[in-house]
Scaffold this motif. Sequence first.
Motif, PDB file in Angstrom:
ATOM      1  N   ASP A 109       0.676  -1.101  -0.177  1.00 45.82           N
ATOM      2  CA  ASP A 109       0.394  -0.138   0.421  1.00 45.82           C
ATOM      3  C   ASP A 109       0.778   0.612  -0.188  1.00 45.82           C
ATOM      4  O   ASP A 109       0.547   2.074   0.583  1.00 45.82           O
ATOM      5  CB  ASP A 109      -0.944  -0.153   1.311  1.00 45.82           C
ATOM      6  CG  ASP A 109      -1.917  -0.906   1.549  1.00 45.82           C
ATOM      7  OD1 ASP A 109      -2.440  -1.428  -0.261  1.00 45.82           O
ATOM      8  OD2 ASP A 109      -2.376  -1.656   2.222  1.00 45.82           O
ATOM      9  N   GLY A 110       1.957   1.117  -0.880  1.00 48.18           N
ATOM     10  CA  GLY A 110       2.473   2.383  -0.736  1.00 48.18           C
ATOM     11  C   GLY A 110       3.947   2.845   0.313  1.00 48.18           C
ATOM     12  O   GLY A 110       5.306   3.003   0.029  1.00 48.18           O
ATOM     13  N   ASP A 111       3.768   1.453   1.281  1.00 52.78           N
ATOM     14  CA  ASP A 111       5.284   1.541   2.499  1.00 52.78           C
ATOM     15  C   ASP A 111       6.067   0.433   2.175  1.00 52.78           C
ATOM     16  O   ASP A 111       5.955  -0.724   1.996  1.00 52.78           O
ATOM     17  CB  ASP A 111       4.173   1.340   3.331  1.00 52.78           C
ATOM     18  CG  ASP A 111       5.044   1.205   4.730  1.00 52.78           C
ATOM     19  OD1 ASP A 111       6.352   1.971   4.894  1.00 52.78           O
ATOM     20  OD2 ASP A 111       4.786   1.223   6.008  1.00 52.78           O
ATOM     21  N   ASP A 112       7.267   1.089   1.708  1.00 51.39           N
ATOM     22  CA  ASP A 112       7.972   0.627   1.557  1.00 51.39           C
ATOM     23  C   ASP A 112       9.232   0.088   2.714  1.00 51.39           C
ATOM     24  O   ASP A 112      10.216  -0.235   2.580  1.00 51.39           O
ATOM     25  CB  ASP A 112       9.237   1.261   0.608  1.00 51.39           C
ATOM     26  CG  ASP A 112       9.719   2.777   0.779  1.00 51.39           C
ATOM     27  OD1 ASP A 112       9.565   3.101   2.502  1.00 51.39           O
ATOM     28  OD2 ASP A 112      10.354   3.531   0.053  1.00 51.39           O
ATOM     29  N   ASN A 113       8.756   0.385   4.176  1.00 50.20           N
ATOM     30  CA  ASN A 113       9.751   0.500   5.351  1.00 50.20           C
ATOM     31  C   ASN A 113       9.083  -0.986   5.391  1.00 50.20           C
ATOM     32  O   ASN A 113       8.484  -1.650   6.600  1.00 50.20           O
ATOM     33  CB  ASN A 113       9.181   0.996   6.153  1.00 50.20           C
ATOM     34  CG  ASN A 113      10.086   0.873   7.600  1.00 50.20           C
ATOM     35  OD1 ASN A 113      10.646   0.488   7.273  1.00 50.20           O
ATOM     36  ND2 ASN A 113       9.449   0.979   8.703  1.00 50.20           N
TER      37      ASN A 113
END
Length: 225
Positions: free
Chosen positions: A184-188
């Motif tokens: 969902d766009g979170d690359d962590n």
Amino acid sequence: MKALGNLRHKLFYFLRSEPKGLSPVIGSLLLLLITFVFVGAIVSTIDLSGSRTNLQPPVARITLESCEGGIYGVWPNAEMVKFEENRIVLMHDGGDSLSLDSISIKISGYGNSYRPVFGQGTLRGNLSVFYLDLNCRGKNPSYYLINNKATLEDGSWDVGERLVLCGQDSAVGTVKSSVKVSVDGDDNTSDNYGFKAGTEITLKIIDSKGRNVIAEQKAVVKLAD
């Protein structure tokens, strides 16, 4: 340009010395000759064949042979399997050999990864997986290298060779991973991935230099055996 100026200068005096009825005809012919010479000089300075070759993107036919896995978990759910069991098998069926250094792969679908910090839990949602290249640098040798040893030997993905992508392909330890995963766009994330069984994924083979999509495939994730 100096030679062209001299030619025009001589043409001017030549036309003045010719009879009036003949001068326009000869002048037209000479001007046409000058045009051909000028165009030829320009063309000779450009390697048209080499330029086309360098700009042409590679062309290849890639088949998505199988896609299986599920989402990692310990809950009593038939769709929960381990990341290493998320496997996508691609076959190079024809066309150009693809340089492992200049080809990237993007996969999207519904699935999960997890945060690299203990206790922060699992991330689920729209999953985006990006292989920056296809060589073994920045990848887990226990999976990517072992699964693709024959393909990796000469630095190119050739006709008749398979490429196996695994949910555990990301590098381990302090090595910077060349597999990037976001949810969902979170690359962590840990850069590991799992796609949910029964859902559809979209996979694109991309020429990194020209940013051209070489092949695009869709497949439904099957539950790993």
